[in-house]
Design a protein around this motif. Sequence first.
Motif, PDB file in Angstrom:
ATOM      1  N   CYS A 234       0.828  -1.202   0.000  1.00 55.25           N
ATOM      2  CA  CYS A 234       0.000   0.000   0.000  1.00 55.25           C
ATOM      3  C   CYS A 234       0.861   1.250   0.000  1.00 55.25           C
ATOM      4  CB  CYS A 234      -0.864   0.049   1.270  1.00 55.25           C
ATOM      5  SG  CYS A 234      -2.198  -1.141   1.271  1.00 55.25           S
TER       6      CYS A 234
ATOM      7  N   CYS B  85      -3.268   5.005   2.219  1.00 52.93           N
ATOM      8  CA  CYS B  85      -4.322   3.988   2.017  1.00 52.93           C
ATOM      9  C   CYS B  85      -5.363   4.045   3.131  1.00 52.93           C
ATOM     10  CB  CYS B  85      -3.708   2.586   1.980  1.00 52.93           C
ATOM     11  SG  CYS B  85      -4.973   1.317   1.689  1.00 52.93           S
TER      12      CYS B  85
ATOM     13  N   CYS C  65      -2.295  -3.135  -3.629  1.00 47.27           N
ATOM     14  CA  CYS C  65      -3.603  -3.005  -2.986  1.00 47.27           C
ATOM     15  C   CYS C  65      -4.605  -2.456  -3.994  1.00 47.27           C
ATOM     16  CB  CYS C  65      -3.479  -2.056  -1.799  1.00 47.27           C
ATOM     17  SG  CYS C  65      -5.041  -1.526  -1.100  1.00 47.27           S
TER      18      CYS C  65
ATOM     19  N   CYS D  96      -5.920   1.398  -2.669  1.00 45.11           N
ATOM     20  CA  CYS D  96      -5.147   2.647  -2.771  1.00 45.11           C
ATOM     21  C   CYS D  96      -4.327   2.710  -4.050  1.00 45.11           C
ATOM     22  CB  CYS D  96      -4.260   2.835  -1.547  1.00 45.11           C
ATOM     23  SG  CYS D  96      -2.928   1.640  -1.391  1.00 45.11           S
TER      24      CYS D  96
HETATM   25 ZN   LIG Z   1      -3.917   0.063   0.131  1.00 44.30          ZN
END
Ligand SMILES: [Zn+2]
Length: 349
Positions: free
Chosen positions: A35, A39, A66, A69
Amino acid sequence: MKTIDEKQAWAAFERRDRSWDGRVIGAVKTTGIYCKPSCPARRPKRENVEFFAAAEAALAAGYRPCLRCKPDEVGRDREAVAKAVRLIEQAEEPPALAELAAAVGYAPHHFQRLFTRDVGVSPAQYARGLRAQRAQTQLTEDKSVTEAIYDAGYAAPSRFYADAKERLGMTPSAWRDGGRGETIRYAMLDTPLGQMLVAATAKGICRLTFDEDEGALHRRFPNATILPADEAMASLISGVMTAIETPTAMPDLPLDVRGTAFQEAVWRELRKIPVGQTRSYADIAAAVGQPLAVRAVGTANGSNPVAVLVPCHRVIRSDGTLGGYAGGLDRKRQLLEAEGHATRAKLAL
Ligand SMILES: [Zn+2]
């Protein structure tokens, strides 16, 4: 190889600091996902997080990006903004938003938001600030501001910003002409920090400084009409006293300050630092989208024309030492202690 300060990186994740996006990647060993610091997902346990300097490195280590994000897009966004900055700086006339957005392959509205988030000002504001800066800086004809700044690699940005102390307050055109057409009212305040000069135009406070008097206004704004405070300024003055005496009750006072696009971006970031907290010069440099411009941030910080209200005292060195302060280090310490104390008192309630 870029080294990562894991403590700072984790702190950035904990406060979901957008300004750290693109500077560090956090990968979660238990989920196999990486991330960016901002995030919105729930924070994992610290011991399950491993940090990388770039998304590619996390990917190479076997992690997946991820889906929330989209950490891989940060680099692309940053590059687009950097390219737009170059386009603005190289253009004779400020490019239209649609033109800029098309050049970097984004939709105009989205790009406007992206640029503003990264640089701290909109593309149009950036172009205006740049023009004012160009009018002021002593540059040779064959060298653009960008080239000079990039050539300097931000190692010696003080050359660009050192004279900034002389061109603050009011509209760019007014300050270029020594404040012509402006009326500036002032008062000397007895504050817990010692005597302070407060001065304001009809639009807002243009100066709040230590160890200065009316003479400083005449030197900075030789063509302005400079008068003592009147009745209309009374509420501004009491707001300033409240801000100094009770940091947690920071009233929202109108300011009338002008600087270069860079300085204004720095001052805007300073105003986002909550009472009782501090940031490093490097944090602010990252927040204005110029992570290498740490020294320029220090200079912009030092040329803040409105002490306390633009809380430049909340910026300290990465090692925790105080750094500098225009009003002297004793006052910086006093301000920070007062804010820490006030915050703790508030929490104890
Ligand atoms: Zn994330």
